[in-house]
Design an enzyme around this catalytic site. Structure first.
Site, PDB file in Angstrom:
ATOM      1  N   HIS A  77      39.161  -6.297  46.581  1.00  0.00           N
ATOM      2  CA  HIS A  77      39.694  -5.070  47.182  1.00  0.00           C
ATOM      3  C   HIS A  77      41.216  -5.041  47.042  1.00  0.00           C
ATOM      4  CE1 HIS A  77      41.152  -6.887  51.017  1.00  0.00           C
ATOM      5  NE2 HIS A  77      40.055  -7.632  50.978  1.00  0.00           N
ATOM      6  N   ASP A  79      43.538  -3.245  48.965  1.00  0.00           N
ATOM      7  CA  ASP A  79      44.394  -3.061  50.134  1.00  0.00           C
ATOM      8  C   ASP A  79      44.617  -4.365  50.878  1.00  0.00           C
ATOM      9  OD1 ASP A  79      41.622  -2.933  50.753  1.00  0.00           O
ATOM     10  OD2 ASP A  79      42.065  -2.105  52.729  1.00  0.00           O
ATOM     11  N   ASP A 116      44.851 -12.164  50.865  1.00  0.00           N
ATOM     12  CA  ASP A 116      43.581 -11.512  51.173  1.00  0.00           C
ATOM     13  C   ASP A 116      43.734 -10.046  50.815  1.00  0.00           C
ATOM     14  OD1 ASP A 116      41.331 -10.370  52.313  1.00  0.00           O
ATOM     15  OD2 ASP A 116      41.976 -10.688  54.371  1.00  0.00           O
ATOM     16  N   GLU A 146      39.268  -1.523  52.220  1.00  0.00           N
ATOM     17  CA  GLU A 146      38.361  -2.547  52.742  1.00  0.00           C
ATOM     18  C   GLU A 146      38.718  -2.941  54.174  1.00  0.00           C
ATOM     19  OE1 GLU A 146      36.942  -6.766  53.455  1.00  0.00           O
ATOM     20  OE2 GLU A 146      38.967  -5.923  53.500  1.00  0.00           O
ATOM     21  N   GLU A 147      40.001  -3.035  54.450  1.00  0.00           N
ATOM     22  CA  GLU A 147      40.436  -3.641  55.699  1.00  0.00           C
ATOM     23  C   GLU A 147      40.269  -2.750  56.921  1.00  0.00           C
ATOM     24  OE1 GLU A 147      40.916  -6.595  55.926  1.00  0.00           O
ATOM     25  OE2 GLU A 147      41.884  -7.477  54.171  1.00  0.00           O
ATOM     26  N   ASP A 170      36.833 -13.102  47.418  1.00  0.00           N
ATOM     27  CA  ASP A 170      37.479 -12.728  48.675  1.00  0.00           C
ATOM     28  C   ASP A 170      37.177 -13.695  49.813  1.00  0.00           C
ATOM     29  OD1 ASP A 170      38.986 -11.215  50.426  1.00  0.00           O
ATOM     30  OD2 ASP A 170      37.391  -9.786  50.858  1.00  0.00           O
ATOM     31  N   HIS A 455      45.442 -11.821  58.071  1.00  0.00           N
ATOM     32  CA  HIS A 455      45.594 -10.739  59.043  1.00  0.00           C
ATOM     33  C   HIS A 455      46.679 -11.034  60.071  1.00  0.00           C
ATOM     34  CE1 HIS A 455      41.213  -9.063  58.337  1.00  0.00           C
ATOM     35  NE2 HIS A 455      41.867  -9.331  57.210  1.00  0.00           N
TER      36      HIS A 455
END
Length: 480
Positions: A77, A79, A116, A146-147, A170, A455
């Protein structure tokens, strides 16, 4: 600017990753990084296709002699989660990331790094641009959004894909192969409250809490990291006559809240006891929170109170947040104790001008097991007078221990590194579940280098795990 000690090998991968870090790419704003992918594809003469929501597939012809091999999908992904420390001036819509290398880790300066899933995107592009890599026909799938709930995968036009084997890049622990992931869902809740002007005899305060580690609400939920919302409530609940003016805590449904602010008023004579309570609780927190949270700071400052909730409504809001569930709810009995079966994250709370907003998300391996938790949270919300707004859920990826791709990956890993890889499922929402639902016959394997603190502003990539990750990826492609 690229750090002087920025990693060099494998060269194509590291160069693509650096370029990706220089392109702002928050969720729902991936146009620039998508164009980077398209430009690299066109420079190599590769055909590409995009669907209505912005997912891109790049079609890479087979290396000479591998034309008859079946097509392989490599999926990542585009983003990234956008979180920074309070003292960092950074605009994620405009500014490139500032990278640094420390003690064998690649980091960003007080922001998320976006390894990530940027490192997986870089690896896919490197497979395309490095002529030394031998591979079958490839479909490089780059999804968007995705996030914030796997939006790109959810809306993917699966007709763009023909491969029946897929490598997802991922996951975040080297020497581990993943064959399953959690599903998930969530809600937002809202309620309006009447407000009143501040009465005489009340003192206004701003309570700020910062310095928690925060982190990924799936893969780190079992670490018992501090939730800023819960700690703020811990300070204020039970203060006689307290009246709330505003709350701002948390950033996204999939991030454990690391900082927050509450604006409130209480009788002036309660202020000394409140200061003492804050000092006492700060010591207590360090007694049971993990070491990663010991940098927490909590402080009270004067605030000019104007528009406030009533004392009764304020107590109701604090009571609701105190009982709202957060954390691991059950563990997998057949797997190591760090594999959580069911969890929930109290992610965001905002209160402004009397309007309350709460966001929470949950993750599961067994959808039936999640139903009592879902019903309990919605019942709690109704008892509190909240409007319930469910978010779109997504399915899990059920482990398949008979997977031919798993067997191939395990055997190759042993041969290359003389180490038996761990075979695991992950308590996070990889896109594999949704992709499997769209292409039921696809065989999927996921692996990646080691990333910690995803994150959160402490996100970091272990540099020496990237070369073996690349070696496994390219060796696996060469024999597929």
């Amino acid at each position: 600017m690229k750090p002087e000690n920025y990693p060099q090998t494998p060269s194509h991968l590291w160069e693509h990753f650096y370029q990706i870090t220089q392109i702002p790419r928050p969720s729902k704003a991936e146009a620039a990084v998508r164009q980077y992918v398209i430009d690299r594809a066109e420079a190599r003469g590769c055909r590409w296709q995009a669907d209505a929501v912005g997912n891109v597939v790049v079609y890479v012809p087979a290396s000479p002699g591998m034309e008859a091999s079946g097509t392989v999908i490599i999926q990542n992904h585009l983003d990234m989660v956008t979180v920074k420390t309070e003292d960092k001036a950074h605009d994620f819509d405009r500014d490139p990331l500032q990278l640094r290398v420390e003690d064998g880790w690649l980091k960003a300066d007080r922001t998320t790094l976006g390894a990530d899933n940027g490192i997986g995107c870089a690896a896919a592009l490197a497979v395309m641009t490095d002529d030394s890599v031998q591979h079958p026909p490839l479909e490089l799938l780059f999804t968007v959004d995705e996030e914030t709930g796997l939006g790109g995968a959810r809306e993917l036009d699966a007709g763009m894909l023909s491969g029946d084997r897929m490598l997802n890049l991922d996951t975040e622990d080297w020497n581990e192969l993943y064959i399953g992931c959690a599903g998930g869902g969530g809600w937002t809740f809202t309620r309006g409250f009447a407000t009143e002007a501040a009465a005489d005899g009340l003192a206004g305060f701003h309570l700020n809490l910062k310095g928690l580690a925060g982190g990924h609400s799936g893969i780190q939920i079992h670490e018992q990291l501090g939730n800023a919302i819960k700690l703020l409530v811990d300070v204020l609940q039970g203060v006689e006559g307290l009246r709330l003016g505003g709350i701002a805590a948390g950033v996204a449904h999939n991030v454990i809240p690391r900082e927050g602010d509450v604006y409130f008023a209480c009788p002036a004579e309660a202020a000394p006891a409140l200061e003492a309570r804050l000092d006492t609780l700060s010591g207590h927190w360090r007694g049971y929170l993990p070491a990663a949270d010991h940098g927490l700071e909590a402080a009270l400052a004067p605030w000019r109170a104007e528009s406030l909730l009533s004392a009764a409504d304020s107590a109701a809001v604090l009571d609701l947040l105190a009982v709202f569930p957060h954390g691991a709810q059950s563990y997998n009995l057949a797997q190591p104790a760090d594999l959580v079966d069911l969890s929930i994250n109290l992610a965001r709370v905002e209160l402004a001008a009397g309007e309350l907003f709460i966001e929470s998300s949950f993750r599961f391996f067994n959808a039936d097991q999640a139903q009592p938790l879902r019903r309990a949270v919605e019942s709690l919300a109704r008892l509190a007078g909240l409007e319930v707004h469910p978010m779109a859920g997504y399915p899990g990826w059920q482990p398949d221990f008979t997977s031919a791709l798993l067997a191939q990956g395990k055997a190759l890993h042993r041969r290359l590194f003389d180490v038996e890889p761990a075979v695991k499922a992950i308590h996070a929402g990889l896109e594999c579940g949704l992709l499997k639902s769209k292409k039921p016959d696809v065989d999927i394997l996921s692996f990646g280098p080691t990333i910690r603190g995803a994150h959160s502003p402490s996100e970091r990539l272990q540099i020496d795990t990237v070369p073996p990750f690349w070696q496994l990826l390219t060796a696996l492609l060469a024999e597929m």
